[in-house]
Design an enzyme around this catalytic site. Structure first.
Site, PDB file in Angstrom:
ATOM      1  N   HIS A   3       0.832  -1.200   0.000  1.00  0.00           N
ATOM      2  CA  HIS A   3       0.000   0.000   0.000  1.00  0.00           C
ATOM      3  C   HIS A   3       0.865   1.248   0.000  1.00  0.00           C
ATOM      4  O   HIS A   3       0.531   2.246   0.636  1.00  0.00           O
ATOM      5  CB  HIS A   3      -0.953  -0.005   1.192  1.00  0.00           C
ATOM      6  CG  HIS A   3      -1.957  -1.108   1.121  1.00  0.00           C
ATOM      7  ND1 HIS A   3      -1.695  -2.378   1.592  1.00  0.00           N
ATOM      8  CD2 HIS A   3      -3.202  -1.154   0.601  1.00  0.00           C
ATOM      9  CE1 HIS A   3      -2.745  -3.146   1.368  1.00  0.00           C
ATOM     10  NE2 HIS A   3      -3.676  -2.437   0.770  1.00  0.00           N
ATOM     11  N   GLY A  23      -8.133   9.231  10.798  1.00  0.00           N
ATOM     12  CA  GLY A  23      -9.488   8.875  11.234  1.00  0.00           C
ATOM     13  C   GLY A  23      -9.932   9.721  12.425  1.00  0.00           C
ATOM     14  O   GLY A  23     -11.102  10.112  12.533  1.00  0.00           O
TER      15      GLY A  23
HETATM   16  N1  LIG Z   1      -9.558  -1.309  14.509  1.00  0.00           N
HETATM   17  C1  LIG Z   1      -9.979  -0.057  14.299  1.00  0.00           C
HETATM   18  N2  LIG Z   1     -11.053   0.438  14.989  1.00  0.00           N
HETATM   19  C2  LIG Z   1     -11.456   1.717  14.802  1.00  0.00           C
HETATM   20  N3  LIG Z   1     -10.889   2.573  13.925  1.00  0.00           N
HETATM   21  C3  LIG Z   1      -9.824   2.121  13.220  1.00  0.00           C
HETATM   22  C4  LIG Z   1      -9.318   0.806  13.369  1.00  0.00           C
HETATM   23  N4  LIG Z   1      -8.258   0.676  12.539  1.00  0.00           N
HETATM   24  C5  LIG Z   1      -8.109   1.859  11.907  1.00  0.00           C
HETATM   25  N5  LIG Z   1      -9.033   2.723  12.303  1.00  0.00           N
HETATM   26  C6  LIG Z   1      -9.224   4.101  11.848  1.00  0.00           C
HETATM   27  O1  LIG Z   1      -9.318   4.095  10.426  1.00  0.00           O
HETATM   28  C7  LIG Z   1      -8.554   5.184   9.914  1.00  0.00           C
HETATM   29  C8  LIG Z   1      -8.067   4.897   8.509  1.00  0.00           C
HETATM   30  O2  LIG Z   1      -9.173   4.742   7.655  1.00  0.00           O
HETATM   31  P1  LIG Z   1      -8.962   4.219   6.175  1.00  0.00           P
HETATM   32  O3  LIG Z   1      -7.969   5.073   5.493  1.00  0.00           O
HETATM   33  O4  LIG Z   1     -10.307   4.030   5.569  1.00  0.00           O
HETATM   34  O5  LIG Z   1      -8.293   2.804   6.534  1.00  0.00           O
HETATM   35  P2  LIG Z   1      -7.525   1.730   5.661  1.00  0.00           P
HETATM   36  O6  LIG Z   1      -6.873   2.418   4.535  1.00  0.00           O
HETATM   37  O7  LIG Z   1      -6.591   1.109   6.600  1.00  0.00           O
HETATM   38  O8  LIG Z   1      -8.571   0.765   5.205  1.00  0.00           O
HETATM   39  C9  LIG Z   1      -7.415   5.325  10.888  1.00  0.00           C
HETATM   40  O9  LIG Z   1      -6.907   6.640  10.830  1.00  0.00           O
HETATM   41  C10 LIG Z   1      -8.061   4.999  12.225  1.00  0.00           C
HETATM   42  O10 LIG Z   1      -8.623   6.167  12.847  1.00  0.00           O
HETATM   43  O1  LIG Z   2      -5.973  -2.660  -0.447  1.00  0.00           O
HETATM   44  C1  LIG Z   2      -6.469  -3.221   0.502  1.00  0.00           C
HETATM   45  C2  LIG Z   2      -6.147  -4.630   0.777  1.00  0.00           C
HETATM   46  O2  LIG Z   2      -6.048  -5.265  -0.461  1.00  0.00           O
HETATM   47  C3  LIG Z   2      -7.442  -2.479   1.345  1.00  0.00           C
HETATM   48  O3  LIG Z   2      -7.421  -2.732   2.732  1.00  0.00           O
HETATM   49  P1  LIG Z   2      -7.917  -1.513   3.699  1.00  0.00           P
HETATM   50  O4  LIG Z   2      -9.338  -1.177   3.381  1.00  0.00           O
HETATM   51  O5  LIG Z   2      -7.727  -2.029   5.096  1.00  0.00           O
HETATM   52  O6  LIG Z   2      -7.022  -0.348   3.353  1.00  0.00           O
HETATM   53 MG   LIG Z   3      -6.878   1.628   2.518  1.00  0.00          MG
END
Ligand SMILES: Nc1ncnc2c1ncn2[C@@H]1O[C@H](COP(=O)(O)OP(=O)(O)O)[C@@H](O)[C@H]1O
Ligand SMILES: O=C(CO)COP(=O)(O)O
Ligand SMILES: [Mg+2]
Ligand SMILES: [Mn+2]
Length: 627
Positions: free
Chosen positions: A244, A609
């Site tokens: 990523h 977040g």
């Molecule tokens: N286990 C969790 N429970 C609650 N909030 C979380 C958790 N893990 C990550 N987050 C929140 O999600 C935010 C990131 O969101 P997003 O960019 O959509 O995530 P990702 O790219 O990892 O899927 C982080 O900044 C944090 O505040």
């Molecule tokens: O690219 C991803 C995994 O393949 C997305 O995961 P996340 O939504 O946790 O960022």
């Molecule tokens: Mg992501």
């Protein structure tokens, strides 16, 4: 969104809603950043009649899925886009039946996963192979729960093959990396041969114990429309990268290709100087047998992959003294256009009483699986060389502009749909204006998608608000609508977390006599239930450096002040969320994607977040601190 005939909404259609690409650092073959996934899936499905797109979802299935599922377990994989050819490239006989794609680096929404399961569910069942990321675990997990409720036979396995991050660093567990493709191959071949769902899940558990991956970044990646994912000093490389665009577990001087490849293998096999991980079992000299996969992270030349193959085989065979009868070299799972490679080892004896070669060698029609494998690895083929240098009522609408929904005293009124509508509008607008900050922060501490994920959600909420479809008179129903919007339009960890948050908040208000409850105490009740559910499913607590570090203090404040016979001090609430969100800048990350980033790189940058919560709370209160 996509059409049943395989036509995706084109870039031109999307131009109505989205901005064309601004002059990027390096030109990229993209018309509209927001349309990149739809355009690419569109292109792929047009080029290959064996594939089709499920209407309304970024889900690609084999065209003959309706007959195929009658006598096969269907394997589905997926996750964020930007990892191509994963996972659409692995659809074919002997591998996947379908792939679910999210936005770039963002897990697909729950609704898309559910659509894929429904399309593939037959008498033999469905197996989801999911890379271990919070967003994917939550969105695929929620879809499995819902599919089982519908009576469908479905199981899910989580792949975590990363060996680079120390165990203590993260509660999130090992990241899913290129080793996932070997899982697709072995499980797909077993499904093709008629094995049942239970034996596939069982095999997956054994396989993950014998699977390890470690990668090196020689450049950052660039997601169209965003800044480069990080900065690398000239002459350095990032060791222990994910897929990523992360900078890696450590930035080290680039010495030579052979030295770096040796380090990657030593990390996996717990050898030499980097013997502190122990994710894979210790190799046994002249006994252990591995398949080696050399993966281009996106922008590495074939020549360099060859050098990596030479270096890796040399070290494994000559130094470690193990056998490597299968070698796969190519582009399997990318981090967009990052230069660098990852090396994956699969212990060929990981499955009791099975020859893994049989499953690796079984034919597949999946376009991204390399044809004949190189039968490398007997000692005489390797020349040892010197190391090169190198619901409820009463609308009230005569309020002064500055009054906010929370500001009224509980005895005055419990509820105003008008003020609530304004609060929601304010919350969404705050996310729009905060998008650049969220994108910038997530690029540093995560993977860059938090801003777009939040504004996708805000855009859908505003659309529903503007056409009068939000149930402003019924808090329980309204929260359910917000949960659905998060589930259908957001994706990522944020999408899943907000969906869980709003759904739990909604159910807790459902049973109650909300007519008489003061708004502030409704909010407190909803927050209690929402926070509990997020902690339960997401595994994070206060102090883990997530959005909970703002939600929990906010909840405490409202709990203390919300039932008093005086208005909530909105200025104090705005300050509280501002300060709580910035306080995350000094926290270590133990959950979510930031837990993969070294602590010193997080220092000084608040959690995106958490900042997003501060923004939408302030927007809802119409209090905007100067940024
Ligand atoms: N286990 C969790 N429970 C609650 N909030 C979380 C958790 N893990 C990550 N987050 C929140 O999600 C935010 C990131 O969101 P997003 O960019 O959509 O995530 P990702 O790219 O990892 O899927 C982080 O900044 C944090 O505040
Ligand atoms: O690219 C991803 C995994 O393949 C997305 O995961 P996340 O939504 O946790 O960022
Ligand atoms: Mg992501
Ligand atoms: Mn992110």
């Amino acid at each position: 969104s996509c059409h049943e005939d395989g036509r995706a909404e084109s870039g031109q259609d999307l131009a109505k809603h989205h901005h064309p690409i601004k002059h990027p650092h390096i030109p990229q073959l993209v018309d509209f950043p927001a349309a990149i996934v739809d355009d690419a899936l569109h292109g792929l499905v047009r080029a290959d009649p064996r594939l089709r797109i499920l209407k309304g979802h970024r889900v690609v299935v084999r065209s003959d899925i309706d007959t195929f599922k009658q006598d096969h377990v269907c394997i589905i994989s997926g996750g964020g886009s930007g990892h191509e050819p994963a996972h659409v490239g692995y659809i074919g006989d002997g591998m996947l039946a379908a792939a679910v794609a999210g936005d770039v680096f963002a897990s697909p929404p729950t609704s898309a996963v559910l659509a894929a399961i429904r399309a593939c569910a037959g008498p033999k069942g469905v197996l989801l192979v999911v890379k271990n990321y919070t967003g994917d675990r939550l969105n695929f997990g929620l879809a499995v729960e819902q599919a089982r409720f519908e009576g469908l036979l479905v199981d899910m396995v989580i792949v975590g093959d990363d060996c680079a991050l120390p165990r203590e660093k993260s509660k999130a567990g090992r990241r899913g990396l290129a080793g996932t493709v070997l899982m697709h191959k072995v499980l797909g071949a077993m499904a093709e041969a008629g094995r049942d769902l239970a034996s596939l899940s069982n095999a997956a558990a054994h396989l993950s114990r014998g699977l390890g991956t470690a990668g090196v970044a020689l450049s950052p990646c660039q997601v169209p429309g965003r800044q480069p994912s990080f900065h690398l000093e000239p002459g350095t490389c990032g060791i222990g990268v994910g897929i990523h665009g992360e900078s890696g577990a450590a930035e080290i001087p680039f010495t030579s290709a052979s030295a770096i490849c040796r380090d990657l293998l030593d990390i996996m096999l717990n050898q030499g100087k980097i013997a502190n991980r122990a994710y894979m079992t210790q190799p046994q000299r002249n006994v252990s047998r591995y398949a080696l996969l050399i993966n281009n992270l996106g922008a590495t030349s074939q020549l360099e992959l060859g050098v990596a193959a030479m270096a890796a085989l040399d070290h494994l065979i000559e130094d470690v003294g193990v056998f490597v009868p299968r070698v796969y070299m190519g582009t399997f799972m990318t981090s967009m256009n990052m230069a660098g490679v990852s090396l994956t080892l699969l212990d060929l004896d990981a499955l009791p009483a099975e020859a893994l070669e049989q499953w690796l060698d079984a034919p597949t029609t999946a376009p991204a699986w390399p044809g004949p494998t190189l039968l490398g690895g007997t000692k005489q083929f390797v020349v040892r060389r010197d190391e090169p240098p190198i619901t409820v009522p009463a609308p009230h609408s005569s309020e002064a502009e500055e009054t906010t929904a929370l500001q009224r005293t509980p005895s005055e009124i419990s509820y105003s749909t008008d003020l609530l509508g304004k609060a929601i509008k304010g919350a969404c607008e705050a996310l729009f204006s905060g998008e650049p900050e969220l994108s910038r922060l997530d690029a540093i501490v995560g993977d860059g998608d938090c801003g777009t994920t939040m504004t996708e959600g805000a855009r859908s909420v505003l659309e529903q608000l503007q056409v009068g479809r939000l149930a402003l008179h019924n808090p329980a129903q309204l929260l359910q609508q917000l949960a659905t919007i998060a589930q259908e339009n957001m994706g990522g960890t944020s999408g899943a977390v907000y969906s869980i948050f709003f759904a739990a908040a909604s159910s807790c208000l459902n049973d109650r006599d909300v007519v008489r409850a003061p708004l502030a105490s409704l909010v407190t009740m909803a927050l209690t239930a929402g926070i509990d559910a997020v902690m339960k499913y997401g595994g994070a607590q206060q102090g883990d450096r997530t959005m909970l570090d703002v939600l929990v203090p906010l909840h405490h404040y409202l709990d203390r002040h919300g039932s008093a016979e005086q208005p909530i001090d909105v200025g104090a609430v705005a300050t509280l969320v501002e300060e709580a969100s910035h306080a995350t800048a000094d926290m270590n990350a133990t959950c979510g994607r930031s837990s993969y980033v070294p602590d010193h790189l997080l220092r000084g940058h608040p959690d995106p977040g958490a900042r997003a919560v501060a923004m939408w709370v302030q927007g809802a209160l119409h209090r905007h601190p100067r940024r």
